[in-house]
Structures are given as structure tokens and as C-alpha cells.
Design an enzyme around this catalytic site. Structure first.
Site, PDB file in Angstrom:
ATOM      1  N   MET A  35       0.748  -1.407  -0.219  1.00  0.00           N
ATOM      2  CA  MET A  35       0.212   0.383  -0.226  1.00  0.00           C
ATOM      3  C   MET A  35       0.720   1.606  -0.642  1.00  0.00           C
ATOM      4  SD  MET A  35       0.017  -1.538   3.477  1.00  0.00           S
ATOM      5  CE  MET A  35      -0.436  -3.117   1.922  1.00  0.00           C
ATOM      6  N   PRO A  36       1.834   1.105  -0.849  1.00  0.00           N
ATOM      7  CA  PRO A  36       2.131   2.849  -0.719  1.00  0.00           C
ATOM      8  C   PRO A  36       1.348   3.956  -1.171  1.00  0.00           C
ATOM      9  CG  PRO A  36       2.960   0.896  -2.770  1.00  0.00           C
ATOM     10  CD  PRO A  36       1.826  -0.098  -2.110  1.00  0.00           C
ATOM     11  N   LEU A  37       1.588   4.866  -0.303  1.00  0.00           N
ATOM     12  CA  LEU A  37       1.006   6.256  -0.518  1.00  0.00           C
ATOM     13  C   LEU A  37       1.785   7.015  -1.320  1.00  0.00           C
ATOM     14  CD1 LEU A  37      -0.115   8.349   1.065  1.00  0.00           C
ATOM     15  CD2 LEU A  37       0.859   8.226   2.616  1.00  0.00           C
ATOM     16  N   PHE A  60       5.928   6.558  -0.129  1.00  0.00           N
ATOM     17  CA  PHE A  60       6.329   5.913   1.240  1.00  0.00           C
ATOM     18  C   PHE A  60       5.448   4.292   0.462  1.00  0.00           C
ATOM     19  CE2 PHE A  60       4.964  10.586   1.542  1.00  0.00           C
ATOM     20  CZ  PHE A  60       6.357  10.556   2.371  1.00  0.00           C
TER      21      PHE A  60
END
Length: 130
Positions: free
Chosen positions: A1-3, A73
Site C-alpha cells: 500500500m504505497p502512499l 511511501f
């Protein structure tokens, strides 16, 4: 789950072009980082002209006001995956949006499972929900 934070200069793109940019970034993140399809967390911020400053660090890279700065992130990706992300983003964004690779700056930051809450005041990774 990259932001993914997407920073651009205000007034250079229509809402449709911003969505196409975000979709193209998501395509590469799904492919290179093997993120699940419903795993999309993106923040698009437009900055007034002159408020997004990225020099070339002496590399001779030409920049324009079409500049896109991405901050990704994520947790646990390898050096190889990060290199593939940089190359994939430059190539796919040029193909889909016409963005010059010189107008793309990418930074990948690593965090851990304890650094995420997806809502409800809970740590879903730590609580075993994810």
C-alpha cells in the site's frame, strides 16, 4: 500500500490530465511493487508557480514548469524494485502524459507496518486485519 504524493505546478494541467497522471503512476506502482488492485492512496497537490523548486543537482537535467515530484511511501521493496519503479515511471509517464523524463523527480521512503492506520483509529496491520 504505497502512499504516493504527487506535486505539480498549478494551472499546468486540467483535472482530466491530473487524473491521467495519477492513473499512470498507479499503473506502474501496481506493476512494479505488486500492490493489490484496490490499493490506491494518492494525494495530488498543486503549487503556485515558483513554489515547486527542484534544481538538477549538477546533473545537467533540464526542468520546466511541467515538473512532477513524486514521493512514494512504502514498506519492504528491494533496490531492484525501486530502480524498476524509477525507470517505469519515467517511461510510462512520457508515453501516457508526454512528461519529459527530466521533469520527473521521485523519492521513495520506507516505513513499517506499525506506521499505518487505514482509518477507525486502528493499526490494521498490527491488529491482523491486513
Amino acid at each position: 500500500m504505497p502512499l504516493v504524493r504527487i506535486d505539480v505546478v498549478e494551472g499546468r494541467r486540467t483535472p482530466e490530465q491530473l487524473r491521467r497522471l495519477a492513473d499512470a503512476v498507479q499503473d506502474v506502482v501496481l506493476d512494479v511493487f505488486a500492490a493489490p488492485p484496490g490499493d490506491r492512496y494518492q494525494v495530488i497537490t498543486e503549487h503556485r508557480p515558483g513554489q515547486l523548486i527542484c534544481e538538477d543537482t549538477g546533473l545537467g537535467i533540464e526542468r520546466t514548469d511541467d515538473l512532477v515530484v513524486l514521493q512514494v511511501f512504502q514498506q519492504g521493496r528491494s533496490e531492484e524494485q525501486k530502480r524498476a519503479l524509477y525507470a517505469g515511471l519515467a517511461s510510462h509517464l512520457q508515453e501516457v502524459t508526454g512528461l519529459s523524463p527530466g521533469d520527473l523527480v521521485v523519492s521513495v521512503a520506507t516505513n513499517t507496518r506499525e506506521d499505518w492506520s487505514f482509518g477507525l483509529g486502528r493499526a490494521q496491520f498490527l491488529d491482523g486485519d491486513l
